[in-house]
Design a protein around this motif. Structure first.
Motif, PDB file in Angstrom:
ATOM      1  N   SER A   1      32.528  56.307  53.241  1.00 37.32           N
ATOM      2  CA  SER A   1      32.376  57.747  53.078  1.00 37.32           C
ATOM      3  C   SER A   1      33.265  58.438  54.113  1.00 37.32           C
ATOM      4  N   GLU A   2      33.432  59.734  53.952  1.00 32.08           N
ATOM      5  CA  GLU A   2      34.270  60.514  54.862  1.00 32.08           C
ATOM      6  C   GLU A   2      33.677  60.489  56.276  1.00 32.08           C
ATOM      7  N   SER A   3      34.525  60.280  57.266  1.00 30.49           N
ATOM      8  CA  SER A   3      34.104  60.389  58.664  1.00 30.49           C
ATOM      9  C   SER A   3      34.104  61.860  59.044  1.00 30.49           C
ATOM     10  N   SER A   4      33.230  62.224  59.976  1.00 29.89           N
ATOM     11  CA  SER A   4      33.208  63.608  60.442  1.00 29.89           C
ATOM     12  C   SER A   4      32.928  63.637  61.937  1.00 29.89           C
ATOM     13  N   TYR A   5      32.978  64.839  62.482  1.00 29.43           N
ATOM     14  CA  TYR A   5      32.686  65.012  63.907  1.00 29.43           C
ATOM     15  C   TYR A   5      31.185  64.993  64.176  1.00 29.43           C
ATOM     16  N   PHE A   6      30.368  64.931  63.115  1.00 32.68           N
ATOM     17  CA  PHE A   6      28.918  65.037  63.280  1.00 32.68           C
ATOM     18  C   PHE A   6      28.147  63.802  62.825  1.00 32.68           C
ATOM     19  N   GLU A   7      28.751  62.973  61.977  1.00 40.62           N
ATOM     20  CA  GLU A   7      28.068  61.740  61.564  1.00 40.62           C
ATOM     21  C   GLU A   7      29.084  60.655  61.261  1.00 40.62           C
ATOM     22  N   VAL A   8      28.621  59.420  61.418  1.00 36.20           N
ATOM     23  CA  VAL A   8      29.506  58.281  61.185  1.00 36.20           C
ATOM     24  C   VAL A   8      29.631  58.027  59.688  1.00 36.20           C
ATOM     25  N   ALA A   9      30.658  57.304  59.325  1.00 37.81           N
ATOM     26  CA  ALA A   9      30.889  56.959  57.928  1.00 37.81           C
ATOM     27  C   ALA A   9      29.866  55.921  57.474  1.00 37.81           C
ATOM     28  N   GLU A  10      29.721  55.835  56.179  1.00 39.36           N
ATOM     29  CA  GLU A  10      28.829  54.857  55.561  1.00 39.36           C
ATOM     30  C   GLU A  10      29.690  53.858  54.797  1.00 39.36           C
ATOM     31  N   PHE A  11      29.300  52.590  54.857  1.00 38.91           N
ATOM     32  CA  PHE A  11      30.005  51.542  54.116  1.00 38.91           C
ATOM     33  C   PHE A  11      29.447  51.467  52.699  1.00 38.91           C
ATOM     34  N   MET A  12      30.318  51.463  51.712  1.00 39.12           N
ATOM     35  CA  MET A  12      29.962  51.392  50.294  1.00 39.12           C
ATOM     36  C   MET A  12      28.913  52.449  49.911  1.00 39.12           C
ATOM     37  N   PRO A  13      29.240  53.725  50.123  1.00 39.80           N
ATOM     38  CA  PRO A  13      28.283  54.789  49.812  1.00 39.80           C
ATOM     39  C   PRO A  13      28.001  54.858  48.308  1.00 39.80           C
ATOM     40  N   ALA A  14      26.757  55.195  47.964  1.00 39.48           N
ATOM     41  CA  ALA A  14      26.345  55.274  46.558  1.00 39.48           C
ATOM     42  C   ALA A  14      27.191  56.287  45.785  1.00 39.48           C
ATOM     43  N   ALA A  15      27.588  57.355  46.436  1.00 33.65           N
ATOM     44  CA  ALA A  15      28.372  58.409  45.785  1.00 33.65           C
ATOM     45  C   ALA A  15      29.857  58.046  45.674  1.00 33.65           C
ATOM     46  N   GLY A  16      30.244  56.924  46.207  1.00 29.51           N
ATOM     47  CA  GLY A  16      31.653  56.524  46.184  1.00 29.51           C
ATOM     48  C   GLY A  16      32.349  56.897  47.474  1.00 29.51           C
ATOM     49  N   GLY A  17      33.560  56.423  47.624  1.00 31.79           N
ATOM     50  CA  GLY A  17      34.325  56.667  48.836  1.00 31.79           C
ATOM     51  C   GLY A  17      34.916  58.057  48.875  1.00 31.79           C
ATOM     52  N   TYR A  18      35.645  58.316  49.938  1.00 32.23           N
ATOM     53  CA  TYR A  18      36.210  59.651  50.162  1.00 32.23           C
ATOM     54  C   TYR A  18      37.566  59.852  49.493  1.00 32.23           C
ATOM     55  N   ALA A  19      38.194  58.778  48.988  1.00 38.53           N
ATOM     56  CA  ALA A  19      39.518  58.900  48.370  1.00 38.53           C
ATOM     57  C   ALA A  19      39.731  57.745  47.404  1.00 38.53           C
ATOM     58  N   GLY A  20      40.796  57.823  46.633  1.00 38.59           N
ATOM     59  CA  GLY A  20      41.116  56.775  45.678  1.00 38.59           C
ATOM     60  C   GLY A  20      41.847  55.611  46.320  1.00 38.59           C
ATOM     61  N   TRP A  21      42.121  54.605  45.480  1.00 37.24           N
ATOM     62  CA  TRP A  21      42.907  53.463  45.929  1.00 37.24           C
ATOM     63  C   TRP A  21      44.247  53.945  46.464  1.00 37.24           C
ATOM     64  N   PHE A  22      44.723  53.331  47.522  1.00 35.19           N
ATOM     65  CA  PHE A  22      46.012  53.627  48.152  1.00 35.19           C
ATOM     66  C   PHE A  22      46.037  54.978  48.859  1.00 35.19           C
ATOM     67  N   MET A  23      44.898  55.658  48.978  1.00 35.67           N
ATOM     68  CA  MET A  23      44.862  57.001  49.546  1.00 35.67           C
ATOM     69  C   MET A  23      44.023  57.099  50.820  1.00 35.67           C
ATOM     70  N   GLY A  24      43.579  55.976  51.358  1.00 37.47           N
ATOM     71  CA  GLY A  24      42.748  55.988  52.555  1.00 37.47           C
ATOM     72  C   GLY A  24      43.513  56.392  53.800  1.00 37.47           C
ATOM     73  N   LYS A  25      42.758  56.773  54.805  1.00 37.72           N
ATOM     74  CA  LYS A  25      43.341  57.137  56.106  1.00 37.72           C
ATOM     75  C   LYS A  25      43.342  55.914  57.016  1.00 37.72           C
ATOM     76  N   VAL A  26      44.327  55.847  57.889  1.00 33.34           N
ATOM     77  CA  VAL A  26      44.413  54.755  58.857  1.00 33.34           C
ATOM     78  C   VAL A  26      43.505  55.069  60.040  1.00 33.34           C
ATOM     79  N   VAL A  27      42.696  54.097  60.418  1.00 33.47           N
ATOM     80  CA  VAL A  27      41.830  54.246  61.584  1.00 33.47           C
ATOM     81  C   VAL A  27      42.646  53.890  62.824  1.00 33.47           C
ATOM     82  N   ASP A  28      42.736  54.835  63.750  1.00 38.63           N
ATOM     83  CA  ASP A  28      43.396  54.609  65.040  1.00 38.63           C
ATOM     84  C   ASP A  28      42.339  54.714  66.123  1.00 38.63           C
ATOM     85  N   MET A  29      42.439  53.864  67.146  1.00 35.28           N
ATOM     86  CA  MET A  29      41.390  53.911  68.161  1.00 35.28           C
ATOM     87  C   MET A  29      41.856  53.584  69.567  1.00 35.28           C
ATOM     88  N   PHE A  30      43.087  53.169  69.748  1.00 36.54           N
ATOM     89  CA  PHE A  30      43.563  52.858  71.093  1.00 36.54           C
ATOM     90  C   PHE A  30      44.216  54.089  71.690  1.00 36.54           C
TER      91      PHE A  30
END
Length: 147
Positions: free
Chosen positions: A111-140
């Motif tokens: 699910s979509e990440s936000s500044y107020f709650e963490v994302a959910e894995f395999m959300p019942a409502a579906g993901g936040y974007a289509g195939w090939f359209m995801g955002k890259v997670v950066d953390m360093f």
């Protein structure tokens, strides 16, 4: 040896990205050292968030360039270049492949990440974007300079 490094780097990268995505809100950080933090940001484009053309074009471009790097790495291994150089190229490839995994799958499986709650894995409502359209997670984050 490069294949082992590649597999370990991709597994470690994806494990850490899953951990951050499922436990951090956007912008949340953990100080590891004065010069290093784990800081959760998502990148919709390429380096520094630049967006050139469509997201689909960028993802396909990444796949093509990664194919070229794989070809180059195979040549290095065949020609028995120094192992250290092979490992450096392997780590660059692992980073690129990790970003491709993010782009191809993360929009569908999180699910979509936000500044107020963490994302959910395999959300019942579906993901936040289509195939090939995801955002890259950066953390360093390396706060080496202040301006």
């Amino acid at each position: 040896m490069p294949l082992i490094v590649l597999l370990v780097a991709i597994v470690a990268d994806q494990w850490l990205k899953f951990y951050v995505k499922l436990n951090f809100t956007l912008g949340e950080s953990v100080r590891v050292f004065d010069w290093f933090q784990i800081l959760f940001v998502e990148n919709p484009g390429m380096a520094f968030g630049w967006e050139l053309g469509s997201k689909l074009f960028l993802t396909i471009f990444r796949i093509v360039v990664s194919g070229a790097v794989i070809w180059y790495l195979v040549r290095l291994m065949r020609d028995e270049y120094k192992l250290g150089y092979q490992i450096v190229v392997t780590l660059v490839l692992a980073g690129a492949l990790g970003n491709i995994i993010d782009c191809v799958f993360y929009g569908k499986i999180f699910s979509e990440s936000s500044y107020f709650e963490v994302a959910e894995f395999m959300p019942a409502a579906g993901g936040y974007a289509g195939w090939f359209m995801g955002k890259v997670v950066d953390m360093f984050y390396f706060p080496l300079f202040t301006f």
